[in-house]
Design a protein around this motif. Structure first.
Motif, PDB file in Angstrom:
ATOM      1  N   GLY A 168      54.091  30.634  46.904  1.00 37.77           N
ATOM      2  CA  GLY A 168      54.390  29.612  45.917  1.00 37.77           C
ATOM      3  C   GLY A 168      53.421  28.451  46.021  1.00 37.77           C
ATOM      4  O   GLY A 168      52.705  28.314  47.021  1.00 37.77           O
ATOM      5  N   ASP A 169      53.390  27.588  45.013  1.00 35.39           N
ATOM      6  CA  ASP A 169      52.449  26.471  45.035  1.00 35.39           C
ATOM      7  C   ASP A 169      52.841  25.406  46.060  1.00 35.39           C
ATOM      8  O   ASP A 169      52.092  24.449  46.281  1.00 35.39           O
ATOM      9  N   ASN A 170      53.999  25.579  46.704  1.00 36.91           N
ATOM     10  CA  ASN A 170      54.406  24.699  47.804  1.00 36.91           C
ATOM     11  C   ASN A 170      54.037  25.293  49.161  1.00 36.91           C
ATOM     12  O   ASN A 170      54.475  24.802  50.198  1.00 36.91           O
ATOM     13  N   ALA A 171      53.242  26.374  49.145  1.00 37.44           N
ATOM     14  CA  ALA A 171      52.734  27.041  50.354  1.00 37.44           C
ATOM     15  C   ALA A 171      53.804  27.821  51.116  1.00 37.44           C
ATOM     16  O   ALA A 171      53.554  28.267  52.231  1.00 37.44           O
ATOM     17  N   ARG A 172      54.983  28.003  50.518  1.00 38.85           N
ATOM     18  CA  ARG A 172      56.022  28.808  51.154  1.00 38.85           C
ATOM     19  C   ARG A 172      55.998  30.225  50.610  1.00 38.85           C
ATOM     20  O   ARG A 172      55.498  30.476  49.508  1.00 38.85           O
ATOM     21  N   PRO A 199      54.529  30.682  41.166  1.00 39.01           N
ATOM     22  CA  PRO A 199      53.984  31.769  41.984  1.00 39.01           C
ATOM     23  C   PRO A 199      52.469  31.841  41.829  1.00 39.01           C
ATOM     24  O   PRO A 199      51.955  31.842  40.710  1.00 39.01           O
ATOM     25  N   LEU A 200      51.754  31.910  42.949  1.00 38.04           N
ATOM     26  CA  LEU A 200      50.290  31.881  42.920  1.00 38.04           C
ATOM     27  C   LEU A 200      49.635  33.200  43.274  1.00 38.04           C
ATOM     28  O   LEU A 200      48.554  33.514  42.770  1.00 38.04           O
ATOM     29  N   ALA A 201      50.247  33.967  44.174  1.00 40.41           N
ATOM     30  CA  ALA A 201      49.606  35.209  44.617  1.00 40.41           C
ATOM     31  C   ALA A 201      50.630  36.158  45.236  1.00 40.41           C
ATOM     32  O   ALA A 201      51.654  35.728  45.772  1.00 40.41           O
ATOM     33  N   LYS A 202      50.333  37.459  45.138  1.00 42.36           N
ATOM     34  CA  LYS A 202      51.095  38.466  45.868  1.00 42.36           C
ATOM     35  C   LYS A 202      50.439  38.600  47.233  1.00 42.36           C
ATOM     36  O   LYS A 202      49.238  38.853  47.321  1.00 42.36           O
ATOM     37  N   VAL A 203      51.216  38.429  48.275  1.00 43.96           N
ATOM     38  CA  VAL A 203      50.665  38.375  49.629  1.00 43.96           C
ATOM     39  C   VAL A 203      50.957  39.657  50.390  1.00 43.96           C
ATOM     40  O   VAL A 203      52.091  40.151  50.388  1.00 43.96           O
ATOM     41  N   GLN A 204      49.923  40.191  51.032  1.00 40.53           N
ATOM     42  CA  GLN A 204      50.078  41.295  51.973  1.00 40.53           C
ATOM     43  C   GLN A 204      49.780  40.725  53.349  1.00 40.53           C
ATOM     44  O   GLN A 204      48.657  40.307  53.611  1.00 40.53           O
ATOM     45  N   ALA A 239      46.535  28.050  56.881  1.00 43.06           N
ATOM     46  CA  ALA A 239      46.002  28.885  55.804  1.00 43.06           C
ATOM     47  C   ALA A 239      46.865  28.898  54.551  1.00 43.06           C
ATOM     48  O   ALA A 239      46.338  28.762  53.432  1.00 43.06           O
ATOM     49  N   PRO A 240      48.196  29.080  54.635  1.00 44.41           N
ATOM     50  CA  PRO A 240      49.004  29.088  53.408  1.00 44.41           C
ATOM     51  C   PRO A 240      48.859  27.809  52.586  1.00 44.41           C
ATOM     52  O   PRO A 240      48.727  27.858  51.361  1.00 44.41           O
ATOM     53  N   THR A 241      48.861  26.672  53.276  1.00 45.44           N
ATOM     54  CA  THR A 241      48.710  25.393  52.571  1.00 45.44           C
ATOM     55  C   THR A 241      47.321  25.263  51.956  1.00 45.44           C
ATOM     56  O   THR A 241      47.173  24.872  50.784  1.00 45.44           O
ATOM     57  N   ASP A 242      46.286  25.607  52.732  1.00 42.72           N
ATOM     58  CA  ASP A 242      44.905  25.517  52.234  1.00 42.72           C
ATOM     59  C   ASP A 242      44.695  26.417  51.025  1.00 42.72           C
ATOM     60  O   ASP A 242      44.069  26.017  50.028  1.00 42.72           O
ATOM     61  N   LEU A 243      45.231  27.638  51.093  1.00 42.67           N
ATOM     62  CA  LEU A 243      45.051  28.593  49.994  1.00 42.67           C
ATOM     63  C   LEU A 243      45.863  28.179  48.765  1.00 42.67           C
ATOM     64  O   LEU A 243      45.393  28.319  47.630  1.00 42.67           O
ATOM     65  N   ALA A 244      47.067  27.679  48.981  1.00 41.91           N
ATOM     66  CA  ALA A 244      47.887  27.243  47.850  1.00 41.91           C
ATOM     67  C   ALA A 244      47.209  26.098  47.103  1.00 41.91           C
ATOM     68  O   ALA A 244      47.162  26.075  45.871  1.00 41.91           O
ATOM     69  N   ILE A 245      46.664  25.155  47.857  1.00 40.77           N
ATOM     70  CA  ILE A 245      45.951  24.027  47.235  1.00 40.77           C
ATOM     71  C   ILE A 245      44.738  24.531  46.466  1.00 40.77           C
ATOM     72  O   ILE A 245      44.482  24.112  45.324  1.00 40.77           O
ATOM     73  N   PHE A 246      43.990  25.454  47.073  1.00 40.17           N
ATOM     74  CA  PHE A 246      42.779  25.983  46.447  1.00 40.17           C
ATOM     75  C   PHE A 246      43.093  26.736  45.159  1.00 40.17           C
ATOM     76  O   PHE A 246      42.471  26.499  44.111  1.00 40.17           O
ATOM     77  N   ILE A 247      44.066  27.646  45.217  1.00 39.25           N
ATOM     78  CA  ILE A 247      44.408  28.450  44.032  1.00 39.25           C
ATOM     79  C   ILE A 247      44.948  27.551  42.931  1.00 39.25           C
ATOM     80  O   ILE A 247      44.624  27.716  41.750  1.00 39.25           O
ATOM     81  N   LYS A 248      45.760  26.580  43.312  1.00 39.23           N
ATOM     82  CA  LYS A 248      46.346  25.671  42.327  1.00 39.23           C
ATOM     83  C   LYS A 248      45.268  24.861  41.603  1.00 39.23           C
ATOM     84  O   LYS A 248      45.419  24.529  40.418  1.00 39.23           O
ATOM     85  N   LYS A 249      44.186  24.550  42.302  1.00 41.33           N
ATOM     86  CA  LYS A 249      43.116  23.757  41.693  1.00 41.33           C
ATOM     87  C   LYS A 249      42.260  24.578  40.730  1.00 41.33           C
ATOM     88  O   LYS A 249      41.481  24.023  39.949  1.00 41.33           O
ATOM     89  N   MET A 250      42.360  25.899  40.790  1.00 42.94           N
ATOM     90  CA  MET A 250      41.623  26.739  39.842  1.00 42.94           C
ATOM     91  C   MET A 250      42.162  26.547  38.434  1.00 42.94           C
ATOM     92  O   MET A 250      43.377  26.488  38.230  1.00 42.94           O
ATOM     93  N   LEU A 263      40.475  30.805  34.760  1.00 41.98           N
ATOM     94  CA  LEU A 263      39.697  31.373  35.859  1.00 41.98           C
ATOM     95  C   LEU A 263      40.609  32.142  36.797  1.00 41.98           C
ATOM     96  O   LEU A 263      40.278  33.254  37.239  1.00 41.98           O
ATOM     97  N   ARG A 264      41.767  31.585  37.089  1.00 39.05           N
ATOM     98  CA  ARG A 264      42.713  32.226  37.994  1.00 39.05           C
ATOM     99  C   ARG A 264      43.174  33.582  37.473  1.00 39.05           C
ATOM    100  O   ARG A 264      43.397  34.520  38.248  1.00 39.05           O
ATOM    101  N   LYS A 265      43.319  33.689  36.160  1.00 39.02           N
ATOM    102  CA  LYS A 265      43.780  34.946  35.573  1.00 39.02           C
ATOM    103  C   LYS A 265      42.784  36.089  35.763  1.00 39.02           C
ATOM    104  O   LYS A 265      43.140  37.256  35.636  1.00 39.02           O
ATOM    105  N   GLN A 266      41.529  35.739  36.075  1.00 40.80           N
ATOM    106  CA  GLN A 266      40.499  36.764  36.254  1.00 40.80           C
ATOM    107  C   GLN A 266      40.325  37.191  37.717  1.00 40.80           C
ATOM    108  O   GLN A 266      39.513  38.044  38.022  1.00 40.80           O
ATOM    109  N   VAL A 267      41.106  36.592  38.609  1.00 40.48           N
ATOM    110  CA  VAL A 267      41.033  36.935  40.029  1.00 40.48           C
ATOM    111  C   VAL A 267      41.926  38.134  40.307  1.00 40.48           C
ATOM    112  O   VAL A 267      43.105  38.138  39.952  1.00 40.48           O
ATOM    113  N   SER A 268      41.378  39.155  40.951  1.00 40.31           N
ATOM    114  CA  SER A 268      42.178  40.332  41.300  1.00 40.31           C
ATOM    115  C   SER A 268      42.560  40.348  42.776  1.00 40.31           C
ATOM    116  O   SER A 268      43.644  40.813  43.132  1.00 40.31           O
ATOM    117  N   GLU A 269      41.662  39.850  43.649  1.00 37.88           N
ATOM    118  CA  GLU A 269      41.962  39.837  45.082  1.00 37.88           C
ATOM    119  C   GLU A 269      41.422  38.577  45.750  1.00 37.88           C
ATOM    120  O   GLU A 269      40.394  38.039  45.333  1.00 37.88           O
TER     121      GLU A 269
END
Length: 250
Positions: A122-126, A102-107, A160-171, A175-181
């Motif tokens: 998820g890290d598979n962009a689903r 799991p990478l992010a809570k999505v609104q 967007a889901p795929t691009d964001l999943a790839i980006f967050i996963k590369k963090m 560093l990722r733990k310090q991201v709030s939004e």
């Protein structure tokens, strides 16, 4: 979907199984071998019992796989992949389940700004049901809070889901733990809100070259954290330069 999930839980608890399925066991002269990978054992145990029941009816792998597809069990039980095979010589059914990180809570918002629904990226962009995060935390497979990601229904249907999943996963995880939004504008401009030193730091990433900019962002965050002087904003819109601003307030 949620109702089915709750009903499954009640049925499971009533037979005192509690979704704890061992990796090897025998039932009705069939040997079972299970592998849950990084999946929550509770939901995976529920799914395994459903698949066992279906297989024991006819001994048909086709029926099992058709049930998964017809009832979308892969979505309901948070799977990213699964493999089911049967060896008739040793009467062994193997069930292998894989689940996403799991990478992010999505609104998800409609074009008018009205909130549409919530999900977990998820890290598979689903997208998965929100309770996935709770299950992962309960079993200590997730030990940090997920950032909140805001996205529109239109963006959800694109890349967007795929691009964001790839980006967050590369963090890097620290560093990722310090991201709030994480906010993706209608123009696909990416803004990240960090919680650095107890203060909010806005990072403007622009609409492209996110991976290249991430390298610079990692260095900047590492530097300011080391010096314990946290900026109010970091501007990386222009990939050739980094603009760091500090608040006048001390």
């Amino acid at each position: 979907m949620i109702r089915l999930f709750l009903v499954s839980m009640v049925i499971l608890l009533s037979i005192n199984v509690q979704a704890t399925v061992p990796d090897r066991f025998t039932q009705k002269n069939i040997n079972y071998r299970t592998y849950f990978g990084e999946c929550p054992s509770k939901s995976s145990g529920m799914l395994t019992l459903i698949l066992m029941k279906e297989f024991e009816k006819s001994g048909s792998l086709k029926d099992v796989k058709e049930k998964i597809l017809a009832e979308k069990l892969d979505e309901k039980y948070f799977l990213s992949d699964y493999r089911i095979s049967y060896n008739p010589v040793i009467k062994t059914l193997k069930i292998q389940l894989e689940c996403p990180e799991p990478l992010a809570k999505v609104q998800v918002y409609k074009a008018n700004g009205e909130e549409h629904y919530s999900a977990i990226l998820g890290d598979n962009a689903r997208m998965y049901e929100p309770q996935y995060e709770n299950l992962m935390k309960a079993e200590k497979r997730l030990n940090h809070n997920l950032p909140l990601l805001a996205i529109t229904t239109e963006q959800l249907e694109g890349s967007a889901p795929t691009d964001l999943a790839i980006f967050i996963k590369k963090m890097e995880l620290d560093l990722r733990k310090q991201v709030s939004e994480i906010i993706l504008s209608k123009n696909n401009d990416l803004t990240i809100i960090f919680a650095l030193g107890g203060k909010a730091t806005s990072v403007f990433m622009g609409a492209d070259l996110w991976e290249e900019k991430l390298t610079k962002l990692t260095k900047v965050v590492g530097y300011v954290s080391k010096n314990k002087r946290y900026p109010s904003s970091i501007n990386l819109v222009n990939s050739k330069k980094v603009v760091v601003k500090f608040s006048d307030k001390i």
